[in-house]
Design an enzyme around this catalytic site. Structure first.
Site, PDB file in Angstrom:
ATOM      1  N   CYS A 274       0.838  -1.199  -0.131  1.00 55.96           N
ATOM      2  CA  CYS A 274      -0.208  -0.023  -0.050  1.00 55.96           C
ATOM      3  C   CYS A 274       0.814   1.348  -0.047  1.00 55.96           C
ATOM      4  O   CYS A 274       0.648   1.930  -0.821  1.00 55.96           O
ATOM      5  CB  CYS A 274      -0.888   0.054   1.452  1.00 55.96           C
ATOM      6  N   ILE A 275       1.687   1.480   0.922  1.00 56.44           N
ATOM      7  CA  ILE A 275       2.120   2.706   1.257  1.00 56.44           C
ATOM      8  C   ILE A 275       3.137   3.025   0.063  1.00 56.44           C
ATOM      9  O   ILE A 275       3.147   4.324  -0.322  1.00 56.44           O
ATOM     10  CB  ILE A 275       2.800   3.049   2.893  1.00 56.44           C
TER      11      ILE A 275
END
Length: 436
Positions: A274-275
């Site tokens: 995600c990040i």
């Protein structure tokens, strides 16, 4: 609400609905097990036959999901299959596939689109389609809904469509799938009602929002918030290092303030699915509105730079001992993107390894959570995890703590290793320890 959707609502509300999970990875499999645990029939779909065969045999390929949980789900009727024609058997279709970046660091929706295209020939009225994969605001109504409508399926009329972003946190003992509040947005109020009826079986707290775009933006804000703050603390780490200040001590001291400060830990770079990726989904979409997201992109540049900074610290530390990276034997401690898990997606440890390999280092890695270097789309090393035996530690010219798993014996490492480059602040600086 027409007759078909009324029937769907009744099946969902009663728990008689069959749930299809598309993508049996770190998001899809926990969700499949959770729906099974609350008594709903689940069919898991994946293009990877190895995953399907492993689950069908009552085994697990994700460390934190035990074989016992898989076997319990199988006893309750869980099935895993590569046959997407069985999509006609399910009432709710939940898509949990990857949304990576392409070679130009632009969004790659191919996994989502390919999944939808595989489903469409078998889609029918009175089905609910939910997308959980992280993406840019507008994906659900711009990319998915038109594909359904072209086949005669109109969300809110004869089918339903929602966006409900995943919020899995691998390795977090306090928050399982059922414990994390779940944001959900519908294409129409009817879609939202049906989506809530589905997810309330498996998730304790639902957070309904006004639209799929709001839900899509919510997920991006959550992860961009983290990416920006990690970028800030990584930059502070570099400044503190030049000034001879221990940034970890600074963070611990600042965290004693009971208001207005949230501690973030610096590291060797961003990892996880995600990040490192999600901010680029928003920056790409923002350009269509004539907006340059300079603040987000600056944080991305800083986080992308961190593996290079670590390698420079390794080079400097070896130079102090009269050695070069080329020809040095270097052990990477920890392959996972964060401690105590077996997930190496987008792990900065892998990028550090590639940078060191390009400079001629002889590499090994130790990670009991990942016994063999996994298959990745872009990276490969023909390596298996080595055992950390005291008498062998001295053979490495440098050991890099890339992931600070709790299973490692850090006291032993500090006693036996010639040189340790610590990217996680696990050890106190000393004669053989350099912080990076």
């Amino acid at each position: 609400m027409n007759e078909a959707l009324i029937s769907l609502r009744e099946r969902i509300t009663s728990g008689a609905a069959v749930v299809g999970i598309y993508g049996l990875g770190y998001v899809g499999l926990p969700l499949a097990l959770r729906f099974s645990e609350v008594g709903m029939k689940v069919i898991g779909f994946d293009i990877d036959s190895h995953k399907v065969d492993t689950l069908s045999a009552g085994k697990s390929y994700i460390e934190r999901l035990t074989p016992q949980r898989v076997q319990h789900a199988l006893a309750r009727g869980l099935e895993a299959t590569t046959d997407f024609s069985r999509s006609s058997e399910v009432d709710a279709l939940i898509i949990c596939v990857p949304t990576p970046l392409n070679a130009h660091r632009e969004p790659d929706l191919s996994f989502v689109i390919n999944t939808v295209e595989a489903i469409l020939p078998h889609f029918r009225e009175a089905q609910l389609l939910s997308l959980e994969s992280t993406t840019w605001p507008g994906t659900t109504d711009e990319e998915l809904a038109p594909r359904l409508e072209a086949k005669g399926f109109v969300p809110g009329q004869n089918c339903a469509m929602v966006f409900s972003p995943e919020r899995e946190d691998p390795g977090n003992p306090d928050y399982g799938t059922q414990d994390i509040p779940k944001v959900i947005g519908g294409m129409t109020p009817t879609c939202l009602e049906l989506g809530q009826a589905l997810y309330q079986h498996a998730i304790r707290t639902l957070v309904p929002v006004s639209s799929t775009r709001t839900a899509e933006m919510t997920k991006l804000l959550e992860n961009i918030h983290r990416a920006v703050n990690i970028g800030l603390v990584n930059e502070m780490k570099i400044v503190a290092d030049k000034m001879g200040i221990n940034i970890h001590e600074v963070i611990r001291a600042a965290a004693t303030k009971p208001f207005g400060f949230t501690p973030y830990s610096p590291g060797p770079g961003l990892g996880g699915h995600c990040i490192p990726i999600d901010p680029f989904y928003l920056t790409w979409k923002a350009k269509a509105y004539g907006i340059n997201t300079r603040f987000i992109e600056l944080a991305g540049e800083m986080n992308h730079y961190m593996p290079h900074w670590v390698v420079q610290k390794v080079s400097d530390a070896l130079n102090e001992q009269g050695k070069a990276i080329k020809g040095s034997h270097i052990l990477i401690l920890g392959l996972a993107y964060k401690k105590n898990i077996d997930d190496s997606r987008e792990s900065p440890a892998v990028e550090i390894m590639e940078l060191l390999r390009d400079k001629g280092a002889a590499l090994a890695y130790a990670d009991p959570h990942i016994p063999r270097f996994p298959k990745m789309r872009e990276h490969y090393f023909d390596l298996e995890s080595v055992e950390l035996v005291a008498e062998r530690l001295y053979q490495y010219d440098c050991i890099i703590i890339a992931t600070d798993h709790d299973v490692f014996d850090y006291a032993q490492l500090q006693r036996e290793a010639r040189l340790i480059v610590d990217t996680r602040g696990r050890l106190q600086a000393g004669a053989n320890v350099v912080h990076a």
